[in-house]
Design an enzyme around this catalytic site. Structure first.
Site, PDB file in Angstrom:
ATOM      1  CE  LYS A 156      -6.950   1.679   2.272  1.00 46.16           C
ATOM      2  NZ  LYS A 156      -6.017   1.251   3.325  1.00 46.16           N
TER       3      LYS A 156
ATOM      4  CE1 TYR B  16     -20.907  23.443  -4.714  1.00 49.01           C
ATOM      5  CE2 TYR B  16     -22.526  24.004  -3.038  1.00 49.01           C
ATOM      6  CZ  TYR B  16     -22.162  23.915  -4.371  1.00 49.01           C
ATOM      7  OH  TYR B  16     -23.037  24.301  -5.331  1.00 49.01           O
TER       8      TYR B  16
ATOM      9  CD  GLU C  69      -3.007  -0.895   2.311  1.00 47.70           C
ATOM     10  OE1 GLU C  69      -2.656  -1.175   3.474  1.00 47.70           O
ATOM     11  OE2 GLU C  69      -4.140  -0.475   2.020  1.00 47.70           O
TER      12      GLU C  69
ATOM     13  CB  VAL D  44      -9.003   5.424   7.065  1.00 50.75           C
ATOM     14  CG1 VAL D  44      -8.645   4.797   5.733  1.00 50.75           C
ATOM     15  CG2 VAL D  44      -9.541   4.388   8.039  1.00 50.75           C
ATOM     16  CD  GLU D  45      -8.889   4.220  12.205  1.00 49.83           C
ATOM     17  OE1 GLU D  45      -8.104   4.153  11.241  1.00 49.83           O
ATOM     18  OE2 GLU D  45      -9.474   3.228  12.682  1.00 49.83           O
TER      19      GLU D  45
HETATM   20  N1  LIG Z   1      -9.596   0.722  11.645  1.00 48.65           N
HETATM   21  C1  LIG Z   1      -8.742   0.478  10.608  1.00 48.65           C
HETATM   22  N2  LIG Z   1      -8.528  -0.780  10.218  1.00 48.65           N
HETATM   23  C2  LIG Z   1      -7.694  -1.023   9.199  1.00 48.65           C
HETATM   24  C3  LIG Z   1      -7.034   0.020   8.524  1.00 48.65           C
HETATM   25  C4  LIG Z   1      -7.281   1.342   8.967  1.00 48.65           C
HETATM   26  O1  LIG Z   1      -6.743   2.341   8.438  1.00 48.65           O
HETATM   27  N3  LIG Z   1      -8.131   1.532  10.007  1.00 48.65           N
HETATM   28  N4  LIG Z   1      -6.221  -0.259   7.457  1.00 48.65           N
HETATM   29  C5  LIG Z   1      -6.025  -1.486   7.034  1.00 48.65           C
HETATM   30  C6  LIG Z   1      -5.270  -1.746   5.811  1.00 48.65           C
HETATM   31  O2  LIG Z   1      -4.525  -0.649   5.380  1.00 48.65           O
HETATM   32  C7  LIG Z   1      -6.331  -2.192   4.787  1.00 48.65           C
HETATM   33  O3  LIG Z   1      -7.106  -1.079   4.368  1.00 48.65           O
HETATM   34  C8  LIG Z   1      -5.731  -2.873   3.619  1.00 48.65           C
HETATM   35  O4  LIG Z   1      -6.737  -3.606   2.926  1.00 48.65           O
HETATM   36  C9  LIG Z   1      -6.593  -2.666   7.715  1.00 48.65           C
HETATM   37  N5  LIG Z   1      -7.462  -2.305   8.800  1.00 48.65           N
END
Ligand SMILES: Nc1nc2c(c(=O)[nH]1)N=C([C@H](O)[C@@H](O)CO)CN2
Length: 118
Positions: A98, A53, A21, A72-73
């Site tokens: 995602k 916007y 990634e 992503v958090e």
């Molecule tokens: N709560 C989360 N769980 C996961 C994340 C994330 O960012 N927050 N990321 C991953 C991996 O990057 C995933 O997206 C790859 O498929 C796994 N779990």
């Protein structure tokens, strides 16, 4: 409570915790709701009085495209902070999806709310 929203804003970024990634760009989708009193611009028909916007979208596109977080958090938190601090938004709900990251799921991600609802 009035809102201004942005739905399914798609932005490519480096995001994720796995080695593969870190070497690719993935498409993320943002759904954003922002508290704003829309009666003010509605009374004057003046774009300058809106929460624009397009301006918010352009700012996030620039930021997210240049970012490379693992979670992503983290990205969701930073984007919410930009919206609140740079655009004077008191309350924001931001869903960061995602798509296709987990087999069998249409999308995964987080939804956060920051600030106080008017
Ligand atoms: N709560 C989360 N769980 C996961 C994340 C994330 O960012 N927050 N990321 C991953 C991996 O990057 C995933 O997206 C790859 O498929 C796994 N779990």
């Amino acid at each position: 409570m009035d809102t201004v929203f942005i739905e399914d804003l798609r932005i490519d970024a480096v995001i994720g915790i796995y080695d593969w990634e870190r070497r690719v760009r993935q498409t993320l989708s943002f759904d954003i709701e922002m508290a704003f009193d829309n009666t003010v611009p509605a009374g004057s028909d003046d774009i300058a009085l809106t929460l624009n916007y397009k301006d918010v979208s352009k700012r996030l596109i620039g930021y997210v495209e240049a970012s490379s977080f693992g979670l992503v958090e983290t990205l969701a938190e930073r984007c919410a902070a930009i919206i609140r601090e740079e655009f004077g938004v008191g309350w924001v709900r931001l869903k960061l999806s995602k798509p296709g990251a987990v087999r069998g799921a249409k999308a995964v991600g987080v939804c956060i709310e920051r600030g106080t609802r008017p």
